[in-house]
Design a protein around this motif. Structure first.
Motif, short mmCIF file in Angstrom:
data_model
loop_
_atom_site.label_atom_id
_atom_site.label_comp_id
_atom_site.label_asym_id
_atom_site.label_seq_id
_atom_site.Cartn_x
_atom_site.Cartn_y
_atom_site.Cartn_z
N GLU A 1 47.84 52.28 46.81
CA GLU A 1 47.86 50.92 48.23
C GLU A 1 48.47 49.26 47.91
N ALA A 2 47.97 49.13 46.24
CA ALA A 2 47.51 48.45 45.87
C ALA A 2 46.89 47.54 46.29
N ARG A 3 45.60 47.87 46.67
CA ARG A 3 44.61 47.04 47.30
C ARG A 3 43.68 47.04 46.60
N ILE A 4 42.83 45.93 45.76
CA ILE A 4 41.93 46.37 44.68
C ILE A 4 40.50 46.41 45.62
N ASP A 5 39.49 46.53 44.85
CA ASP A 5 37.80 46.80 45.30
C ASP A 5 37.25 45.44 44.97
N GLN A 6 36.29 44.73 44.72
CA GLN A 6 35.03 43.93 44.38
C GLN A 6 35.30 44.49 42.90
N SER A 7 34.93 45.67 42.08
CA SER A 7 35.45 46.43 40.75
C SER A 7 36.09 44.92 39.44
N PHE A 8 37.37 45.84 40.61
CA PHE A 8 38.89 45.49 39.50
C PHE A 8 38.86 43.63 39.91
N VAL A 9 38.03 43.12 40.85
CA VAL A 9 38.28 41.05 41.10
C VAL A 9 36.83 41.03 39.81
N GLN A 10 35.59 41.29 39.99
CA GLN A 10 34.49 41.20 38.91
C GLN A 10 35.76 41.40 37.23
N ALA A 11 35.99 42.54 37.45
CA ALA A 11 37.42 42.82 35.71
C ALA A 11 38.31 41.78 35.99
N SER A 12 39.02 40.96 36.67
CA SER A 12 39.99 40.38 36.90
C SER A 12 39.41 39.26 35.82
N ALA A 13 37.57 38.45 35.39
CA ALA A 13 37.60 37.96 34.60
C ALA A 13 36.99 37.76 33.66
N VAL A 14 37.99 38.92 32.81
CA VAL A 14 37.64 39.60 31.51
C VAL A 14 38.33 38.80 30.95
N PRO A 15 39.47 38.47 29.75
CA PRO A 15 39.97 37.38 29.45
C PRO A 15 41.26 38.94 29.01
N GLY A 16 42.43 38.90 29.09
CA GLY A 16 42.59 39.89 28.64
C GLY A 16 43.05 41.73 28.87
N SER A 17 41.55 41.44 30.26
CA SER A 17 41.65 43.01 31.03
C SER A 17 43.43 42.91 31.47
N PHE A 18 42.56 44.39 31.78
CA PHE A 18 44.12 45.09 32.75
C PHE A 18 44.33 44.74 34.09
N ALA A 19 43.13 43.98 34.55
CA ALA A 19 42.94 43.46 36.25
C ALA A 19 43.51 41.61 35.58
#
Length: 324
Positions: free
Chosen positions: A166-184
């Motif tokens: 449903e394209a709703r993200i969770d805390q782990s996705f938010v945290q992963a987004s801080a890694v440059p170049g990551s999928f998130a």
């Protein structure tokens, strides 16, 4: 997320805390307050995100939109500013070397300052809204039309939905987004902030909002661009010599293209000005700089499959919004 194809919708651009103006727009669209919720007998409101930050009544705007969503009178997708609030408040993953996903720098603090100040006396409210932000989808695909805050990237969205249907993200996705170049990180930057390109020769530009950048926002639909000027899509113009600079083949290949035969797409985010109108028959931006005393804009969508210029509705934002 599917929407009732038989229903009519009012898509609404970036509110940014302009709650009084939003009330005026809803009233103009025929919504009325009943039981503390703005309702319409036949229609539903669809918000393109960025309810928070910058404006004078963020808490009031959030309660209004959240109340409509909870009552089944609206849907809302995530904007980059809702994501910024999550990043500001979410501890960084262990070992990242950061304290928070969105580091508490002066620049980041400036963007969220009005929101945090307005919730200082309502910490429980703020915690509830942060939890709600996780429930906001990054995109909505209703079949004949689509919604995303900044840019539709079909490949990224398909991959995202393989894990988050449903394209709703969770805390782990938010945290992963801080890694440059990551999928998130790529998902957040593309869907919520749009596409950009580096300026040539290490050039930087300082925008009207005081931020110095080494890149500029680009169109994601131009079919045959030849120069930087053909693809710029932001309030601040490029210097004339930069705008005339030819695009290299490699730069052209980097560009995303949303095809003319794709379903209608609605975005916010881009601080447009002037009279609201379609960008193309299947593409509309509904952000007309409301919080900078521009326009709060809606599009009245019924059963059409191509945009009708006569169906844009707006209210001008007057300066008393910030004073009353």
């Amino acid at each position: 997320m599917m929407l009732d194809p038989a229903r009519s919708y009012d898509l609404i651009g970036d509110v940014h805390g302009c709650a009084r103006t939003l009330q005026r727009l809803l009233d103009q669209l025929g919504y009325r307050q009943q039981g503390g919720v703005w309702r319409h007998p036949q229609r539903m409101a669809l918000f393109l995100g960025d309810i928070v930050d910058r404006g004078p009544r963020v808490r009031e705007a959030l309660h209004l939109v959240h109340g409509m969503v909870e009552a089944g009178q609206a849907q809302c997708i995530m904007g980059n500013h809702e994501f910024y609030a999550l990043g500001w408040s979410t501890p960084a993953a262990p070992g990242s070397g950061k304290h928070f996903v969105r580091e508490h720098t002066p620049r980041h603090a400036r963007l969220i300052r009005q929101t945090l100040e307005q919730f200082e006396d309502y910490p429980a409210d703020w915690r509830d809204f942060l939890q709600w932000f996780h429930e906001l989808p990054l995109v909505i695909d209703a079949g004949r039309f689509r919604m995303v805050h900044a840019c539709w990237d079909s490949e990224l969205i398909a991959t995202l939905r393989s894990t988050y249907p449903e394209a709703r993200i969770d805390q782990s996705f938010v945290q992963a987004s801080a890694v440059p170049g990551s999928f998130a990180s790529r998902v957040i930057n593309r869907l919520l902030r749009g596409t950009d390109m580096r300026l040539p020769d290490g050039l930087t530009l300082t925008s009207d909002d005081g931020f110095t950048r080494g890149s500029f926002r680009t169109k994601f639909w131009e079919e045959d661009p030849q120069t930087y000027g053909d693809i710029v899509f932001q309030p601040d113009a490029l210097p004339e010599w930069v705008a005339r600079t030819p695009l290299s083949d490699a730069e052209k290949n980097e560009l995303l293209r949303y095809g003319e035969q794709e379903p209608m797409l609605f975005v916010g985010h881009y601080w447009r000005s002037g009279r609201p109108a379609p960008i193309r028959p299947n593409l509309a931006c509904l952000d007309y700089s409301a919080v900078l005393f521009g326009k709060l804009v809606a599009y009245r969508l019924d059963q059409e499959t191509r945009l009708d210029p006569r169906k844009f509705v707006w209210v001008d934002v007057d300066r008393p919004e910030a004073l009353r």
